[in-house]
Design a protein around this motif. Structure first.
Motif, PDB file in Angstrom:
ATOM      1  N   LEU B 684       0.952  -1.126  -0.196  1.00  0.00           N
ATOM      2  CA  LEU B 684       0.255  -0.100  -0.059  1.00  0.00           C
ATOM      3  C   LEU B 684       1.446   1.409  -0.149  1.00  0.00           C
ATOM      4  CD1 LEU B 684      -2.534   1.627   0.586  1.00  0.00           C
ATOM      5  CD2 LEU B 684      -2.711   1.088   2.675  1.00  0.00           C
ATOM      6  N   CYS B 685       0.722   1.892  -0.810  1.00  0.00           N
ATOM      7  CA  CYS B 685       1.182   3.458  -1.108  1.00  0.00           C
ATOM      8  C   CYS B 685       0.170   4.434  -0.817  1.00  0.00           C
ATOM      9  CB  CYS B 685       1.960   3.130  -2.560  1.00  0.00           C
ATOM     10  SG  CYS B 685       3.062   4.560  -3.234  1.00  0.00           S
ATOM     11  N   THR B 686       0.898   5.854  -0.653  1.00  0.00           N
ATOM     12  CA  THR B 686      -0.089   6.940  -0.376  1.00  0.00           C
ATOM     13  C   THR B 686       0.463   7.543  -0.837  1.00  0.00           C
ATOM     14  OG1 THR B 686       0.302   6.975   2.416  1.00  0.00           O
ATOM     15  CG2 THR B 686      -1.312   5.261   1.687  1.00  0.00           C
ATOM     16  N   GLY B 687      -0.652   8.806  -1.315  1.00  0.00           N
ATOM     17  CA  GLY B 687      -0.084   9.866  -1.119  1.00  0.00           C
ATOM     18  C   GLY B 687      -1.221  11.327  -1.490  1.00  0.00           C
ATOM     19  N   ARG B 688      -0.852  11.962  -1.907  1.00  0.00           N
ATOM     20  CA  ARG B 688      -1.588  13.068  -2.840  1.00  0.00           C
ATOM     21  C   ARG B 688      -2.098  13.263  -3.345  1.00  0.00           C
ATOM     22  NH1 ARG B 688      -1.428  18.547  -2.537  1.00  0.00           N
ATOM     23  NH2 ARG B 688       1.222  19.001  -3.306  1.00  0.00           N
ATOM     24  N   VAL B 689      -3.178  13.550  -3.996  1.00  0.00           N
ATOM     25  CA  VAL B 689      -3.671  14.013  -5.857  1.00  0.00           C
ATOM     26  C   VAL B 689      -3.432  15.839  -5.784  1.00  0.00           C
ATOM     27  CG1 VAL B 689      -5.117  12.030  -5.661  1.00  0.00           C
ATOM     28  CG2 VAL B 689      -5.939  14.451  -4.816  1.00  0.00           C
ATOM     29  N   LEU B 690      -3.199  16.240  -7.514  1.00  0.00           N
ATOM     30  CA  LEU B 690      -3.406  16.862  -7.699  1.00  0.00           C
ATOM     31  C   LEU B 690      -4.179  17.958  -7.037  1.00  0.00           C
ATOM     32  CD1 LEU B 690      -1.812  19.427 -10.105  1.00  0.00           C
ATOM     33  CD2 LEU B 690      -4.153  18.430 -11.603  1.00  0.00           C
ATOM     34  N   GLU B 691      -5.460  17.849  -6.723  1.00  0.00           N
ATOM     35  CA  GLU B 691      -6.484  19.260  -6.638  1.00  0.00           C
ATOM     36  C   GLU B 691      -6.817  19.305  -5.041  1.00  0.00           C
ATOM     37  OE1 GLU B 691      -7.132  16.228  -8.243  1.00  0.00           O
ATOM     38  OE2 GLU B 691      -7.898  16.979 -10.584  1.00  0.00           O
ATOM     39  N   HIS B 692      -5.862  18.514  -4.267  1.00  0.00           N
ATOM     40  CA  HIS B 692      -6.216  18.715  -3.051  1.00  0.00           C
ATOM     41  C   HIS B 692      -4.340  18.657  -2.203  1.00  0.00           C
ATOM     42  CE1 HIS B 692     -10.345  17.988  -2.720  1.00  0.00           C
ATOM     43  NE2 HIS B 692     -10.948  17.205  -3.634  1.00  0.00           N
ATOM     44  N   TRP B 693      -5.104  19.439  -1.566  1.00  0.00           N
ATOM     45  CA  TRP B 693      -3.887  20.066  -0.411  1.00  0.00           C
ATOM     46  C   TRP B 693      -3.588  18.969   0.741  1.00  0.00           C
ATOM     47  CZ3 TRP B 693      -1.600  21.986   3.560  1.00  0.00           C
ATOM     48  CH2 TRP B 693       0.023  22.377   3.870  1.00  0.00           C
ATOM     49  N   HIS B 694      -2.830  18.557   1.015  1.00  0.00           N
ATOM     50  CA  HIS B 694      -2.172  18.079   2.476  1.00  0.00           C
ATOM     51  C   HIS B 694      -3.612  17.176   3.091  1.00  0.00           C
ATOM     52  CE1 HIS B 694      -0.884  17.940   6.613  1.00  0.00           C
ATOM     53  NE2 HIS B 694       0.019  17.207   6.355  1.00  0.00           N
ATOM     54  N   THR B 695      -4.795  17.513   4.019  1.00  0.00           N
ATOM     55  CA  THR B 695      -5.524  17.329   4.367  1.00  0.00           C
ATOM     56  C   THR B 695      -7.040  17.161   3.717  1.00  0.00           C
ATOM     57  OG1 THR B 695      -5.783  17.948   6.312  1.00  0.00           O
ATOM     58  CG2 THR B 695      -4.830  16.168   6.868  1.00  0.00           C
ATOM     59  N   GLY B 696      -6.773  18.124   2.612  1.00  0.00           N
ATOM     60  CA  GLY B 696      -7.895  18.532   2.141  1.00  0.00           C
ATOM     61  C   GLY B 696      -9.027  19.222   2.972  1.00  0.00           C
ATOM     62  N   SER B 697      -8.427  19.821   3.976  1.00  0.00           N
ATOM     63  CA  SER B 697      -9.475  20.236   5.418  1.00  0.00           C
ATOM     64  C   SER B 697      -9.675  22.048   4.451  1.00  0.00           C
ATOM     65  CB  SER B 697      -8.719  21.103   6.101  1.00  0.00           C
ATOM     66  OG  SER B 697      -7.963  21.068   6.128  1.00  0.00           O
ATOM     67  N   THR B 699      -8.277  22.333   1.135  1.00  0.00           N
ATOM     68  CA  THR B 699      -9.416  22.683  -0.554  1.00  0.00           C
ATOM     69  C   THR B 699     -10.536  21.743  -0.690  1.00  0.00           C
ATOM     70  OG1 THR B 699      -7.817  20.224  -0.698  1.00  0.00           O
ATOM     71  CG2 THR B 699      -6.779  22.872  -1.726  1.00  0.00           C
ATOM     72  N   ARG B 700     -10.713  21.026   0.237  1.00  0.00           N
ATOM     73  CA  ARG B 700     -12.431  20.311  -0.127  1.00  0.00           C
ATOM     74  C   ARG B 700     -13.674  20.904   0.300  1.00  0.00           C
ATOM     75  NH1 ARG B 700     -14.475  15.480   2.420  1.00  0.00           N
ATOM     76  NH2 ARG B 700     -14.621  14.175   0.709  1.00  0.00           N
ATOM     77  N   ARG B 701     -13.502  22.278   0.849  1.00  0.00           N
ATOM     78  CA  ARG B 701     -14.098  23.696   0.541  1.00  0.00           C
ATOM     79  C   ARG B 701     -14.190  24.489  -0.954  1.00  0.00           C
ATOM     80  NH1 ARG B 701     -12.495  21.787   6.082  1.00  0.00           N
ATOM     81  NH2 ARG B 701     -14.270  21.353   7.050  1.00  0.00           N
ATOM     82  N   VAL B 702     -13.631  24.255  -1.662  1.00  0.00           N
ATOM     83  CA  VAL B 702     -13.398  25.051  -2.820  1.00  0.00           C
ATOM     84  C   VAL B 702     -14.386  23.796  -3.741  1.00  0.00           C
ATOM     85  CG1 VAL B 702     -12.602  25.992  -4.488  1.00  0.00           C
ATOM     86  CG2 VAL B 702     -11.230  26.214  -2.375  1.00  0.00           C
ATOM     87  N   PRO B 703     -15.618  24.300  -4.108  1.00  0.00           N
ATOM     88  CA  PRO B 703     -16.626  23.648  -4.484  1.00  0.00           C
ATOM     89  C   PRO B 703     -15.963  22.839  -6.275  1.00  0.00           C
ATOM     90  CG  PRO B 703     -17.330  25.584  -4.068  1.00  0.00           C
ATOM     91  CD  PRO B 703     -16.300  25.869  -3.644  1.00  0.00           C
ATOM     92  N   GLN B 704     -15.091  24.148  -6.971  1.00  0.00           N
ATOM     93  CA  GLN B 704     -14.187  23.598  -7.682  1.00  0.00           C
ATOM     94  C   GLN B 704     -13.717  22.170  -8.372  1.00  0.00           C
ATOM     95  OE1 GLN B 704     -14.723  26.679  -7.122  1.00  0.00           O
ATOM     96  NE2 GLN B 704     -14.988  28.048  -8.826  1.00  0.00           N
ATOM     97  N   LEU B 705     -13.326  22.225  -7.073  1.00  0.00           N
ATOM     98  CA  LEU B 705     -11.345  21.348  -6.613  1.00  0.00           C
ATOM     99  C   LEU B 705     -12.163  20.351  -5.968  1.00  0.00           C
ATOM    100  CD1 LEU B 705      -8.856  23.196  -4.566  1.00  0.00           C
ATOM    101  CD2 LEU B 705      -9.050  22.679  -7.099  1.00  0.00           C
ATOM    102  N   HIS B 706     -13.540  20.426  -4.681  1.00  0.00           N
ATOM    103  CA  HIS B 706     -13.980  19.189  -4.562  1.00  0.00           C
ATOM    104  C   HIS B 706     -14.849  17.770  -5.663  1.00  0.00           C
ATOM    105  CE1 HIS B 706     -16.370  16.433  -1.929  1.00  0.00           C
ATOM    106  NE2 HIS B 706     -17.997  17.404  -2.132  1.00  0.00           N
ATOM    107  N   ARG B 707     -15.803  18.760  -6.507  1.00  0.00           N
ATOM    108  CA  ARG B 707     -16.350  18.516  -7.839  1.00  0.00           C
ATOM    109  C   ARG B 707     -15.101  17.649  -8.435  1.00  0.00           C
ATOM    110  NH1 ARG B 707     -19.454  23.043  -8.863  1.00  0.00           N
ATOM    111  NH2 ARG B 707     -17.815  22.871 -10.733  1.00  0.00           N
ATOM    112  N   ALA B 708     -13.631  18.343  -8.761  1.00  0.00           N
ATOM    113  CA  ALA B 708     -13.280  17.748  -9.593  1.00  0.00           C
ATOM    114  C   ALA B 708     -12.052  16.376  -9.133  1.00  0.00           C
ATOM    115  CB  ALA B 708     -11.773  19.091  -9.426  1.00  0.00           C
ATOM    116  N   MET B 709     -12.293  15.987  -7.912  1.00  0.00           N
ATOM    117  CA  MET B 709     -11.843  14.792  -6.602  1.00  0.00           C
ATOM    118  C   MET B 709     -12.328  15.307  -6.181  1.00  0.00           C
ATOM    119  SD  MET B 709      -9.903  12.574  -7.733  1.00  0.00           S
ATOM    120  CE  MET B 709      -8.778  12.824  -8.326  1.00  0.00           C
TER     121      MET B 709
END
Lengths: 195, 803, 82
Positions: B684-697, B699-709
């Motif tokens: 198992l490898c873990t990591g980030r994705v382009l649209e979210h930064w760190h734990t997403g607290s 970026t997940r509140r930005v609608p465009q980024l949340h919809r994209a990922m």
């Protein structure tokens, strides 16, 4: 978690022209385009497999079975501004996308047969506005191509999305997921809706 | 305007844009921005990653209304990544924390700031030795200065650590072991000039997209740059690579040794550079825990490498022997410039220090060092991992400016700069992150001697490894008290006893330090919502409450309050009172207090005003005879670094061996602590994705980024998926020895794992992959390995497939 | 009406032939070149034709990249493409 509504592409195109004029020439904002007096039929995007528009309007019983069958709630009832099409099922690009279910539950649910498995699933065609697309402007972005549910409909060419018009069904997933500050994908309706 | 005039006007606008773009140094163009006459634009570094892009922030009526790439910024030249374009929206999520909250009868209820600050102070008084602080590279430099001084100078406690322990500490130990001083010698300019860029387990296209564009864009200008992607899975970076080398997890050490072996065996290393600038080192078998190791001769070094033949390396790593030869041949060339880049792939590794040392070693051995384009460069994930954590020293063993708490001279320096009584600073390093949380989550009567933990600007409830053990075990421990300063509810605030609402990004003054030693500054532009207040103020207010309660540690040598700041007239300003906090620029005061610390290891910083004026400056920043301040791009190189002696060419003036030489280390390959077996057959490898930064607290509140990922997923190879009988979108369960998680799989999506490996991003707080990860860590850096643990994958039978 | 400002990046060897092809099309206006990067403005009847010219530019031998610096479409015509 969503909050702000998106600025529509159309508003943006208009807005940008005004801004450009202001910024570049220092001239006053030109007057808005005159409102059209006569009512022009609004293009409508039907669920997949729809029969020709005239027949659709005549034979759809407005039973809402397709709306209930859709697992992602993409199909809604056309509002009053669609005039004689009001009350019929449609997919509003601004708020929803068809996810191209392999088993097309909406078509299976359609008793009057205005959604048919033997009809093309095409609902429209996606169109990339290169001036707003991040990939076209030098930022790495591949979201639309990764999420496109139709194999081959959205290719990435040199890191940039390119729609294959013949394969694209206009489902609208790419437009839904586009993370550009100004949404870079518009779903163009089919030319025969309205007829 | 007539139609013709208008068309001509648009044509001329189109032509000016095209001409400007054609003349520009990158293919990136600033996106058109919604603007109006009332909008004020000011510069700030982006809030997200360690790249350090600058944005222009547009403010209208007290609200951030626009973001654009800053054309004046060297780092990004107007370009932003998909996250950066939306950074303004992180301020306006609906659920911002706006009032202090205290847990009463199991529920968080609003309280006053007075009660909140008093509550924190009382927890300190309970037993200052058991009070710990945990921050991150998202702390601004002044916030880090405040926390460090509060804990180490005020409480005489070194129990202050931070998220960079999970992220950068192996890079730190790698630089220290090799050069005797932390942080890269090179800069981003290397990427504009290298002929070959090697990504060591580094998915730059998603994690540092703007820096990656800097390389890829060169191809559009007709330049040739070869990208070599070393990885354990295919990523978006692979799409742009000329060569993709898939290696088995943990085998990177064998590959690095294989390259060094061929350089030595073929007599292809840079003999002159090695003779003038390198010593050789290995770990001392009698003291394997000692990071300084023991010297070895070149012949001993060559003999130790001998077993790493290309064939043996192929056997260990899966990389064909010919490709190892090809890499060694590249490093053997003197006519090309090679830049190595890495981030979490090398750092989040139980052998993190070792692999960092080996990559530096290859560059030193081959002389690919110190010329523009020739650099081993580590990247950071947090905006100020370098500035606040590595430079200010907000880790449990550090003091500012590259000093150590265990060093008596260093403690005396700090006591001097901070005007503290002699002996105030505790000589014993505090608990590093994993140990700190272990002690916090262990019952007091079983040796859990941390009773209170104050977390600022990070989210350990999601980002720690092995979450059940290191975080969730706190639940039910009645005498343990968790304080969290944050801007949104997170996985960490879920277990908090006290929540303090914080100001975010341009709601306060700030300074960050990016991956290339660039110190950056911004001014407050809008007010924080409700009662949210600066983290720095929170620390000072608690300190003042303790001072008022008679706590000796909060007094300096002259019996004044520890955080005494004076206005221009020399009158102390009561900055602990929020109404007076912005009467002076507290950031500037902290920075000027901190600046003298930076001289010891030639990390010289300019006065605050220079950073306010520029888009950041790279240290050492040295004043010129004409009074101006000059930044340094290539450290240790005579042509650019003023600290290098004339005629030396290259000089490692912080050398461990005190002879101006760097250390080339031998570190053997060893098997990983946990690998796939019959019960847990997948990596198992873990990591980030382009649209979210760190734990997403954010970026997940930005609608465009949340919809994209919108949600986490497990990436699995099509072969494994077929064997398990799952299709894209269907749910599977991942099970490790530490936890179980169900999530949808994604086949042929963003990345592509080889058979036997799965990848899960960690941004999604509803799917906490860190409940499964391993808390085994590097013995020197204490950094855990998030990239490698063993899991099994089970098909989940459901009635309807989740889409 | 559609007007777009583009940058055509050419191979060293292809500059002359690409420029000749561009000059032959009356819809294309050439700006002052910057090395292998040639700024151009395309003026067409609408988005569909603009797309077609853009695709054609990319297909010319010797063209490495076509980047968009500016696009303007007059309203009401964007749905012509369909």
């Amino acid at each position: 978690m969503s909050n702000d509504a998106d600025i529509s592409r159309r508003d943006f195109v208009r807005g940008r022209l005004l801004r450009t004029v202001r910024a570049m020439a220092g001239v006053p904002t030109p007057p808005p385009a005159p409102q059209r007096a006569a009512w022009v039929p609004l293009p409508i995007r039907r669920p997949p497999g729809a029969v020709p528009e005239a027949r659709f309007l005549a034979e759809c019983t407005r039973c809402n079975a397709c709306i209930q069958a859709c697992p992602v709630g993409a199909i809604t009832v056309a509002p009053m501004r669609f005039r004689h099409a009001a009350g019929t099922p449609m997919i509003d690009q601004a708020t929803a996308a068809c996810v191209m279910c392999p088993d097309t539950p909406c078509i299976s649910a359609c008793e009057p047969g205005v959604l048919r498995k033997d009809r093309p699933l095409k609902m429209g065609t996606a169109w990339v506005d290169r001036s707003n697309c991040l990939a076209h402007r030098g930022t790495l972005c591949t979201t639309c191509s990764e999420r496109c549910p139709v194999p081959g409909a959205l290719r990435v060419d040199g890191g940039k999305p390119a729609i294959q018009d013949a394969t694209c069904t206009g489902c609208g997933v790419c437009a839904q997921v586009c993370p550009a500050p100004i949404n870079a994908i518009a779903i163009l309706p089919l030319p025969d809706r309205p007829a | 305007m007539t139609t013709v005039d208008r068309r001509e006007f648009i044509k001329s606008a189109a032509m000016s844009a095209a001409v400007a773009a054609a003349a520009g140094s990158t293919r990136a163009f600033a996106l058109p921005v919604l603007t109006a006459p009332g909008v004020q634009w000011n510069k700030a570094p982006c809030r997200f990653c360690g790249t350090g892009c600058h944005v222009l922030v547009g403010v209208e009526d007290g609200r951030v209304v626009g973001i654009q790439g800053d054309l004046k910024a060297d780092v990004n030249k107007g370009l932003l990544c998909v996250k950066g374009y939306h950074v303004g929206q992180i301020l306006y999520g609906k659920d911002r924390l706006t009032t202090p909250l205290l847990r009463k009868d199991g529920r968080l209820v609003p309280i006053s700031w007075e009660e909140a600050i008093d509550t924190v102070a009382r927890r300190v008084l309970k037993d200052p030795k058991g009070f710990a602080m945990y921050g991150s590279g998202q702390w601004t430099i002044p916030e880090g200065c405040a926390g460090n001084k509060f804990m180490k100078g005020g409480l005489s406690s070194n129990h202050l650590d931070g998220n960079p322990r999970l992220c950068m500490s192996s890079a730190v130990t790698g630089f220290l072991s090799t050069y005797g001083v932390d942080e890269p010698a090179g800069v981003y300019d290397d990427l504009d000039q290298c002929d070959v860029a090697i990504m060591w387990g580094n998915n730059m296209a998603e994690m540092h997209p703007v820096v990656f564009s800097r390389i890829v864009d060169r191809r559009s200008r007709g330049e040739k740059v070869t990208i070599i992607d070393f990885g354990t899975r295919r990523t978006r970076t692979t799409d742009h690579a000329d060569e993709f080398l898939l290696f088995k997890p943990n085998s990177d050490l064998a590959i690095a040794n294989g390259i060094a072996h061929l350089l030595v065996q073929n007599n292809a290393y840079d003999k002159d550079f090695v003779a003038r600038h390198c010593n050789f080192r290995q770990l001392d078998p009698e003291k394997p825990d000692a990071m300084q190791g023991k010297p070895m001769t070149f012949d001993e070094y060559a003999a130790a490498l001998a077993e790493y033949t290309p064939e043996r390396v192929e056997q260990i790593s899966g990389v064909p022997a010919d490709k190892i030869r090809l890499l060694a041949a590249l490093f053997a060339r003197r006519d090309i410039r090679i830049t190595s880049l890495w981030c979490m792939g090398m750092n989040q590794h139980t052998r993190g220090t070792a692999i960092n040392c080996l990559v530096h070693g290859i560059h030193l051995l081959s002389g690919h060092f110190g010329k523009p384009g020739d650099a081993p460069t580590s990247l950071t994930g947090q905006p100020s991992a370098c500035g606040t954590v590595r430079e200010v020293g907000t880790l449990c063993h550090l003091l500012p400016g590259g000093r150590l708490v265990a060093n008596e001279d260093h403690r005396k320096h700090a006591e001097g700069f901070w005007n503290l009584p002699e002996g105030r600073i505790n000589p014993k390093p505090g608990y590093h992150t994993v140990l700190l949380f272990e002690k916090f989550c262990t019952p007091t009567d079983k040796g859990g001697d941390i009773h209170t933990l104050w977390v600022q600007v990070t989210n350990p409830g999601q980002s720690l490894p092995n979450l059940h053990k290191l975080f969730k075990a706190k639940k039910g421990l009645e005498d343990k008290f968790l304080i969290v300063s944050d801007v949104y509810p997170t996985a960490t605030t879920e277990l908090a006893d006290l929540v303090l609402p914080s100001a975010l990004w341009v709601e306060k003054n700030g300074m960050y330090g990016n991956s290339e030693r660039r110190t950056q500054q911004w001014f407050k532009m809008v007010d924080p919502p409700g009662q949210a207040r600066d983290d720095c103020w929170q620390t000072i207010a608690v300190a003042r409450r303790l001072f008022d309660l008679g706590f000796e540690g909060m007094k300096n040598k002259d019996a004044e309050f520890l955080f005494t700041f004076k206005d221009k007239g020399g009158k102390p300003v009561p900055v602990w009172d929020w109404n007076h906090y912005y009467d002076i620029n507290v950031d500037e005061a902290f920075f000027e207090e901190y600046r003298p610390f930076s001289k010891l290891k030639q990390k010289d910083l300019a006065p605050y005003a220079e950073y306010a004026r520029t888009r950041g400056l790279r240290w050492p920043v040295v004043q010129q005879p004409d009074g101006s301040w000059r930044e340094t791009r290539w450290r240790f190189s005579e042509f650019d670094d003023p600290y290098v002696k004339k005629g030396a060419g290259t000089q490692f003036y912080n050398s461990v061996t005190k002879d101006d030489k760097a250390l080339v280390w031998f570190r053997p390959w060893e098997p990983p602590p946990e690998g796939p077996d019959a019960d847990y057959p997948y990596w198992l490898c873990t990591g980030r994705v382009l649209e979210h930064w760190h734990t997403g607290s954010m970026t997940r509140r930005v609608p465009q980024l949340h919809r994209a990922m919108p949600a986490a997923y497990v990436e699995i190879s099509s072969t494994d998926a077929a064997r398990l009988g799952v299709r894209s979108g269907e749910r599977v369960a991942l099970v490790s020895r530490r936890g179980r998680l169900e999530l949808p799989c994604w086949i042929g999506g963003r990345g592509d794992c080889p058979e036997g490996t799965v990848f899960v991003p960690f941004f999604d707080e509803s799917l906490l992959i860190n409940e499964l990860t391993l808390d085994a860590h590097d013995p020197f850096s204490k950094q855990p390995d998030y990239k490698k643990c063993a899991v099994r994958v089970e098909r989940v039978v459901t009635t309807g497939a989740a889409r | 009406m559609a007007i777009s400002g583009l940058v055509v990046t050419m191979d060293d060897a292809g500059v002359a032939s690409v420029l000749a092809a561009l000059r032959a099309d009356p819809r294309i206006t050439l700006g002052p070149p910057a090395g292998v990067r040639q700024p151009v403005v395309i003026e067409t009847a609408g988005p569909a034709e603009d797309d077609a010219v853009w695709a054609w530019l990319r297909s010319i031998p010797g063209v490495r990249f076509v980047d968009v610096a500016y696009v303007h479409f007059d309203q009401g015509e964007e749905h012509d493409h369909g």
